[in-house]
Motif scaffolding. Structure first.
Motif, PDB file in Angstrom:
ATOM      1  N   PHE A 357       0.841  -1.198   0.000  1.00 47.43           N
ATOM      2  CA  PHE A 357       0.000   0.000   0.000  1.00 47.43           C
ATOM      3  C   PHE A 357       0.876   1.247   0.000  1.00 47.43           C
ATOM      4  CE2 PHE A 357       1.030   0.052   4.440  1.00 47.43           C
ATOM      5  CZ  PHE A 357       0.853   1.360   4.866  1.00 47.43           C
ATOM      6  N   GLU A 358       0.262   2.380  -0.328  1.00 43.55           N
ATOM      7  CA  GLU A 358       0.918   3.683  -0.256  1.00 43.55           C
ATOM      8  C   GLU A 358      -0.009   4.655   0.462  1.00 43.55           C
ATOM      9  OE1 GLU A 358       3.979   3.959  -3.938  1.00 43.55           O
ATOM     10  OE2 GLU A 358       1.991   4.818  -4.306  1.00 43.55           O
ATOM     11  N   LEU A 359       0.602   5.615   1.171  1.00 44.39           N
ATOM     12  CA  LEU A 359      -0.137   6.605   1.941  1.00 44.39           C
ATOM     13  C   LEU A 359       0.342   7.999   1.558  1.00 44.39           C
ATOM     14  CD1 LEU A 359      -1.896   7.658   4.383  1.00 44.39           C
ATOM     15  CD2 LEU A 359       0.133   7.222   5.812  1.00 44.39           C
ATOM     16  N   SER A 360      -0.610   8.884   1.290  1.00 48.67           N
ATOM     17  CA  SER A 360      -0.283  10.298   1.067  1.00 48.67           C
ATOM     18  C   SER A 360      -1.262  11.150   1.860  1.00 48.67           C
ATOM     19  CB  SER A 360      -0.371  10.650  -0.426  1.00 48.67           C
ATOM     20  OG  SER A 360      -1.695  10.490  -0.908  1.00 48.67           O
ATOM     21  N   CYS A 361      -0.847  12.375   2.159  1.00 52.93           N
ATOM     22  CA  CYS A 361      -1.704  13.301   2.891  1.00 52.93           C
ATOM     23  C   CYS A 361      -1.446  14.704   2.378  1.00 52.93           C
ATOM     24  CB  CYS A 361      -1.444  13.215   4.390  1.00 52.93           C
ATOM     25  SG  CYS A 361      -2.563  14.242   5.388  1.00 52.93           S
ATOM     26  N   GLU A 362      -2.497  15.369   1.958  1.00 56.66           N
ATOM     27  CA  GLU A 362      -2.386  16.680   1.321  1.00 56.66           C
ATOM     28  C   GLU A 362      -1.419  16.546   0.145  1.00 56.66           C
ATOM     29  OE1 GLU A 362      -1.406  19.251   4.563  1.00 56.66           O
ATOM     30  OE2 GLU A 362      -3.383  19.021   5.497  1.00 56.66           O
ATOM     31  N   ALA A 363      -0.388  17.348   0.053  1.00 59.39           N
ATOM     32  CA  ALA A 363       0.536  17.252  -1.079  1.00 59.39           C
ATOM     33  C   ALA A 363       1.786  16.458  -0.736  1.00 59.39           C
ATOM     34  CB  ALA A 363       0.924  18.650  -1.561  1.00 59.39           C
ATOM     35  N   VAL A 495      10.598  12.521   3.545  1.00 61.40           N
ATOM     36  CA  VAL A 495      10.229  12.234   4.933  1.00 61.40           C
ATOM     37  C   VAL A 495      11.487  12.089   5.787  1.00 61.40           C
ATOM     38  CG1 VAL A 495       9.060  10.619   6.476  1.00 61.40           C
ATOM     39  CG2 VAL A 495       8.087  11.111   4.218  1.00 61.40           C
ATOM     40  N   SER A 496      11.543  12.808   6.892  1.00 60.80           N
ATOM     41  CA  SER A 496      12.648  12.645   7.853  1.00 60.80           C
ATOM     42  C   SER A 496      12.175  11.779   9.021  1.00 60.80           C
ATOM     43  CB  SER A 496      13.131  14.001   8.367  1.00 60.80           C
ATOM     44  OG  SER A 496      12.097  14.681   9.048  1.00 60.80           O
ATOM     45  N   VAL A 497      13.121  11.091   9.646  1.00 59.97           N
ATOM     46  CA  VAL A 497      12.796  10.067  10.643  1.00 59.97           C
ATOM     47  C   VAL A 497      13.509  10.371  11.954  1.00 59.97           C
ATOM     48  CG1 VAL A 497      12.999   7.622  11.195  1.00 59.97           C
ATOM     49  CG2 VAL A 497      12.435   8.329   8.859  1.00 59.97           C
ATOM     50  N   VAL A 508       7.314  15.687   7.512  1.00 66.51           N
ATOM     51  CA  VAL A 508       7.372  16.041   6.101  1.00 66.51           C
ATOM     52  C   VAL A 508       6.578  17.323   5.872  1.00 66.51           C
ATOM     53  CG1 VAL A 508       5.461  14.414   5.648  1.00 66.51           C
ATOM     54  CG2 VAL A 508       6.815  15.302   3.747  1.00 66.51           C
ATOM     55  N   ARG A 509       7.234  18.373   5.500  1.00 69.67           N
ATOM     56  CA  ARG A 509       6.628  19.652   5.101  1.00 69.67           C
ATOM     57  C   ARG A 509       5.499  20.091   6.046  1.00 69.67           C
ATOM     58  NH1 ARG A 509       6.595  16.921   0.036  1.00 69.67           N
ATOM     59  NH2 ARG A 509       8.397  17.469  -1.254  1.00 69.67           N
ATOM     60  N   GLY A 510       5.824  20.225   7.310  1.00 65.19           N
ATOM     61  CA  GLY A 510       4.845  20.737   8.261  1.00 65.19           C
ATOM     62  C   GLY A 510       3.943  19.685   8.882  1.00 65.19           C
ATOM     63  N   GLN A 511       4.014  18.446   8.417  1.00 70.44           N
ATOM     64  CA  GLN A 511       3.227  17.362   9.010  1.00 70.44           C
ATOM     65  C   GLN A 511       4.125  16.488   9.882  1.00 70.44           C
ATOM     66  OE1 GLN A 511       0.961  14.948   6.306  1.00 70.44           O
ATOM     67  NE2 GLN A 511       0.248  16.698   5.107  1.00 70.44           N
ATOM     68  N   ARG A 512       3.547  15.963  10.940  1.00 64.54           N
ATOM     69  CA  ARG A 512       4.238  14.992  11.780  1.00 64.54           C
ATOM     70  C   ARG A 512       3.332  13.789  11.984  1.00 64.54           C
ATOM     71  NH1 ARG A 512       5.172  19.338  15.195  1.00 64.54           N
ATOM     72  NH2 ARG A 512       3.976  18.322  16.852  1.00 64.54           N
ATOM     73  N   TRP A 513       3.905  12.624  11.764  1.00 65.43           N
ATOM     74  CA  TRP A 513       3.184  11.372  11.964  1.00 65.43           C
ATOM     75  C   TRP A 513       3.996  10.498  12.923  1.00 65.43           C
ATOM     76  CZ3 TRP A 513      -1.348   9.656   9.249  1.00 65.43           C
ATOM     77  CH2 TRP A 513      -1.828  10.569   8.305  1.00 65.43           C
ATOM     78  N   LEU A 514       3.308   9.742  13.767  1.00 66.52           N
ATOM     79  CA  LEU A 514       3.961   8.822  14.684  1.00 66.52           C
ATOM     80  C   LEU A 514       3.638   7.399  14.265  1.00 66.52           C
ATOM     81  CD1 LEU A 514       5.703   8.569  17.245  1.00 66.52           C
ATOM     82  CD2 LEU A 514       3.560   8.451  18.563  1.00 66.52           C
ATOM     83  N   PHE A 515       4.676   6.584  14.062  1.00 64.06           N
ATOM     84  CA  PHE A 515       4.478   5.177  13.707  1.00 64.06           C
ATOM     85  C   PHE A 515       4.802   4.312  14.910  1.00 64.06           C
ATOM     86  CE2 PHE A 515       6.205   1.051  12.380  1.00 64.06           C
ATOM     87  CZ  PHE A 515       5.145   0.579  11.621  1.00 64.06           C
TER      88      PHE A 515
END
Length: 561
Positions: A357-363, A495-497, A508-515
């Motif tokens: 699968f692939e995931l994108s959010c906004e741009a 994406v930075s980790v 990534v560009r103002g977004q933060r996600w937690l895995f």
């Protein structure tokens, strides 16, 4: 390492079919038949089709300077004609002799670019026009060249002298006769469709009897019905295939209308099915999902194509015939491969990425697959097609689908997929979440295990929950004792980790996600092949787990900001 055909019945069948196809083509183009491709020329062009593909004047300038960059490789032949120089790969030859690059000269539009384009076409006619056994006369390559020449004929013939005018029309007429002769011998899939499309263009653009126009239209409609699924996907399962096909079919439709010819029903319905399919496979940033041969996206071309889409509704959630799911909520989009690999005859570019699968959010692209490389490098191409290059689960570092292990067979057959998943069962999850559950049997033969994956997207698009596990097959009782499974999540290079406690923060560009996952998360190197500038280094999240543990692993992407 070689592959024993005796031990691979499918490879043996494919090899025999390809031997017979090539033999039939040689018979049709041999000395006894070659006289049919000579003869007269059309007196004029009746119409010049439009072109939807945009060009880059800088590329036209580079070609004028003698720098020919195709298939990820640069060739500078110096004073030698590019059409006499040794070419580095079959992919390079296909791009060079396909002449799609004429669009760059058309975009430049100045007298120097036009003259250079005309000189190169004339050089090709003199050097290659009569060499039917050359790679330039592979059916799909010849079809691409015919469409390119017709689409840019106004540029090539403007202010051209009478001699070039005659040579150009004579070559077009000869190539058209050749394509009509070998159309049935073109390889299955997009190559054969490209030939039928080119012949439909030729029937409209060059003087022809009305019967020939009808025959070309019927053959094209039949091929479209064979290759385009009811949901708009292509039989190859490549998300990029509908884009490439539409880039020819929409100008062809306009040419039919301009000439006052009735539109073939198959052409009209195929366009109507494929335009929504393009939107189905698009991510939030406008690029295509990276499955089964899809690479760097031509966003400009897709934007132009979608202007012709009159449906304007939300994309469907399950493309059943194509074998994909799409989840969309808030500003997040997930596209997942939940289908079997394509038939072996059209799997030359297919990937072993089942349940990826692939995931994108906004741009922003977040989770990706590695995609198709720009170069023709065999090792990179093989790596990009492996299961490990997709955001799915590998078992004992093997792929869920397999390829021939012989370089000679690869070259001869075009690297088809051989044994892979023969059954993928999927179902949709209901409200309040959007999701799917799917199981495939790609590892069943060797390990006796079935991979099961569940993915859901929260209503606000801020949480992606997943679960991976293996279950023993009810039909296969034996299998290897090895059971090291690894769930992989390839990240886009932007994406930075950062490791945060037992989780991993992605920015990534103002977004933060937690895995997070309920097993150890490892950060490993990866490669993103599908970048217009070439392969780029990136990272992947790898979560090893025991395939024989029925609990499997749960994992989650949660947006923080």
């Amino acid at each position: 390492m070689t592959t024993s055909l005796a031990g691979q019945p499918l490879l043996a069948v494919l090899t025999l079919r390809e031997v017979w196809r090539r033999a039939r083509r040689r018979l049709r183009t041999g000395p006894l038949h070659r006289w049919r491709f000579a003869g007269g020329r059309a007196g004029k062009l009746l119409v010049v089709p439009p072109s939807l593909r945009h060009g880059d004047p800088m590329i036209a300038e580079a070609i004028y300077a003698g720098r020919f960059f195709f298939a990820g490789q640069l060739l500078e032949p110096g004073r030698t004609s590019i059409f006499q120089a040794p070419l580095p790969s079959e992919a390079y030859a296909a791009e060079l002799h396909g002449f799609d690059w004429l669009r760059h000269h058309a975009e430049a539009g100045d007298a120097l670019a036009v003259q250079n384009a005309r000189t190169l076409v004339d050089d090709w006619i003199r050097q290659k026009g009569g060499t039917l056994a050359d790679p330039a006369f592979e059916p799909a390559v010849a079809a691409r060249r015919m469409i390119a020449w017709l689409s840019h004929a106004d540029m090539l013939l403007a202010d051209a002298d009478a001699g070039f005018h005659k040579r150009f029309l004579r070559s077009l007429s000869s190539q058209a006769r050749y394509l009509r002769s070998v159309a049935q011998e073109a390889p299955e899939g997009t190559p054969r469709l490209q030939v039928r499309t080119a012949l439909a263009f030729v029937s409209l653009c060059l003087p022809a009897a009305s019967g020939r126009i009808k025959i070309a239209a019927r053959h094209l409609a039949e091929e479209l019905d064979r290759q385009v699924f009811p949901d708009g996907g292509h039989i190859s399962r490549d998300p990029g295939a509908p884009v490439a096909i539409l880039a020819d079919l929409i100008p062809l439709r306009q040419t039919y209308l301009r000439q006052g010819q009735a539109l073939p029903r198959g052409l009209y319905s195929a366009i109507d099915r494929m335009l929504p399919a393009v939107r189905f496979f698009r991510h939030s940033d406008g690029s295509l999902a990276l499955f089964n041969g899809s690479g760097a996206s031509d966003i400009h071309l897709m934007t132009v194509l979608l202007r012709y889409d009159e449906t304007l509704g939300e994309p469907i959630t399950h493309a059943r015939q194509s074998g994909y799911h799409r989840l969309a909520a808030g500003s997040s989009v997930i596209v997942a491969d939940t289908g079997c690999p394509p038939p072996a005859l059209v799997s030359r570019n297919a990937h072993a990425g089942t349940l990826g699968f692939e995931l994108s959010c906004e741009a922003n692209r977040i989770v990706v697959n590695c995609g198709r490389p720009l170069t023709a490098d065999a090792e990179w191409r093989r790596l990009s097609r492996s299961t490990a290059a997709h955001s799915t689960v590998t078992l004992d570092d093997r792929s869920s689908s397999h390829f021939a292990r012989s370089e000679s067979l690869d070259r001869f057959l075009g690297t088809p997929l051989v044994p892979g998943p023969t059954e993928v069962l999927s179902s949709e999850l209901g409200d309040p979440v959007r999701g799917f559950e799917a199981t495939h049997n790609g590892y069943e033969r060797q390990s006796g295990l079935l991979h099961r994956r569940q993915v859901s997207l929260a209503e606000d698009g801020w949480t992606v929950d997943g679960h991976d596990s293996f279950q023993r097959s009810a039909t296969v009782r034996t299998g290897s004792d090895a059971g090291k499974a690894t769930a992989r999540f390839h990240l886009h290079p932007s994406v930075s980790v950062e490791v945060i406690g037992d989780g991993v923060r992605l920015a990534v560009r103002g977004q933060r996600w937690l895995f997070r996952a309920d097993a150890r998360v490892e950060i490993e190197d990866s490669i993103f092949f599908a970048d217009a500038g070439g392969a780029r280094r990136t990272l992947q999240l790898a979560v090893p787990f025991d395939a024989y543990d029925p609990a499997g692993i749960a994992w989650c992407f949660e947006r923080e900001a």
